[in-house]
Design a protein around this motif. Sequence first.
Motif: not given
Length: 220
Positions: A60-61, A68-69, A73-74, A151-152
């Motif tokens: 997601k951007i 940010g981005s 996982y969801s 994850m980041v």
Amino acid sequence: MKKKLLFAALFLQIAPALLAQPDKIKYPDPEFSKEVYFLKKDNVATVVRLEKNSSKMESKIKMGGLGGSENGYSIEGEKSSVRLNNRNNLSFVFSTGASAPSSSSSQDSMMRANGMDPSMMQSAMGSMTDPANMITLYKAESGKGKRKILMVKSPGAMPFGSKKMQSSDKFTFSVKKIREGYWELVIDKPLTKGEYAFSMMSMGMASMDGGTTLFAFGVD
């Protein structure tokens, strides 16, 4: 007669200690293999199946990158249907459903003739199914109808994005091999209230899309 009385006296002294020793846990077999189950250690140990989900890596951007981005996982729903109350000494089990690997002298000889060490091959196969190499425990962020494992999370341009790189908290666990293809996962530290998920990375071609299997639960 004196010896019998002495033996009886000694037995009466040690009997309470023997009776007080806990029985060894009889680990139950999960209904399904290659899944993480909660191990409920009551008078008779039982396993509880966790919420199972399949998820792909999502990116997601925000604001064209200025905000940010995120990569992670969801899971649908802000809370898991599986709730655990005891936050101390939590244990889980993982089974591959496999028995001890069979081998024969002819197979071993053939492998050696081709320059392969049978014991090393068995060790390599075992490491591929070892949960310490496959499974990670995360604490999920809950909100807006979902649970997220980041994850980041990259910062964007000030003042739009976050100020630093972020990721979901990971929790370590100790792996105790019970028998061939069956392990107990003992969480090293008490878990605080919140939502959690074990992530088990897909193997082979399925891993090309960044897919992972999630086994979720909540701690109250």
